[in-house]
Design a protein around this motif. Sequence first.
Motif, PDB file in Angstrom:
ATOM      1  N   ASP A  52       0.926  -1.227  -0.150  1.00 53.95           N
ATOM      2  CA  ASP A  52       0.119   0.030  -0.018  1.00 53.95           C
ATOM      3  C   ASP A  52       1.017   1.184  -0.027  1.00 53.95           C
ATOM      4  O   ASP A  52       1.394   1.507   1.141  1.00 53.95           O
ATOM      5  CB  ASP A  52      -0.891   0.075   1.152  1.00 53.95           C
ATOM      6  N   THR A  97       0.271   4.227  -0.602  1.00 49.14           N
ATOM      7  CA  THR A  97      -0.494   5.295   0.309  1.00 49.14           C
ATOM      8  C   THR A  97       0.343   5.588   1.589  1.00 49.14           C
ATOM      9  O   THR A  97       0.191   6.726   1.895  1.00 49.14           O
ATOM     10  CB  THR A  97      -1.912   5.285   0.379  1.00 49.14           C
ATOM     11  N   GLU A  98       0.701   4.496   2.138  1.00 51.03           N
ATOM     12  CA  GLU A  98       1.446   4.595   3.482  1.00 51.03           C
ATOM     13  C   GLU A  98       3.071   4.673   3.212  1.00 51.03           C
ATOM     14  O   GLU A  98       3.375   4.295   2.128  1.00 51.03           O
ATOM     15  CB  GLU A  98       1.179   3.289   4.174  1.00 51.03           C
ATOM     16  N   ASP A 126       2.091   8.477  -0.091  1.00 56.59           N
ATOM     17  CA  ASP A 126       0.960   9.373  -0.645  1.00 56.59           C
ATOM     18  C   ASP A 126       0.785   8.802  -2.208  1.00 56.59           C
ATOM     19  O   ASP A 126       0.556   9.429  -3.156  1.00 56.59           O
ATOM     20  CB  ASP A 126       0.949  10.556  -0.520  1.00 56.59           C
ATOM     21  N   ASP A 127       0.906   7.228  -2.528  1.00 52.73           N
ATOM     22  CA  ASP A 127       1.150   6.941  -3.813  1.00 52.73           C
ATOM     23  C   ASP A 127       2.066   7.683  -4.881  1.00 52.73           C
ATOM     24  O   ASP A 127       1.652   8.018  -6.157  1.00 52.73           O
ATOM     25  CB  ASP A 127      -0.156   6.951  -4.438  1.00 52.73           C
TER      26      ASP A 127
END
Length: 147
Positions: free
Chosen positions: A24, A26-27, A117-118
């Motif tokens: 993930d 985003t993390e 945050d991608d």
Amino acid sequence: MLEPGDPAPAVSARNQHGESVTPDFTEPTVVFFYPEDFTKGCTVEASEFQAALPEFRELGVAVYGVSMDDAERHAEFAEAEGLIFDLLADPEGTVAEAFGVSTDHGYADRRTVLLADDEVLATYAPNPGDHAREVLDDARETFVVGG
């Protein structure tokens, strides 16, 4: 190689336990690519990330190692070296390709990417030495206010 500001690629791979893993991004995440399990430099690098793992986790940063070795070889390497973070098997080089990491020599070049945050925040073309500490210091500056 991806550059800071580039979007994080969507990737999935099997880890050393044979489980499908989709990080993930985003993390806060560190992905380090290394040529091969059980080689001197790669063992040093993986061991340094393992030693720094509690500090990465304290910052909320996930750590993944990626090479073109298969999941079974990763399992042997993780057990032999006491590695508890995910080692992602990339025998076809698709994860490396998604990150723009060369596999021209039949193995992934040694490269590391810091993401959140991608998005790619930083990239490294490291020597295995004190590399984990360098990435940890950057993560501390990036993810801790007043770091």
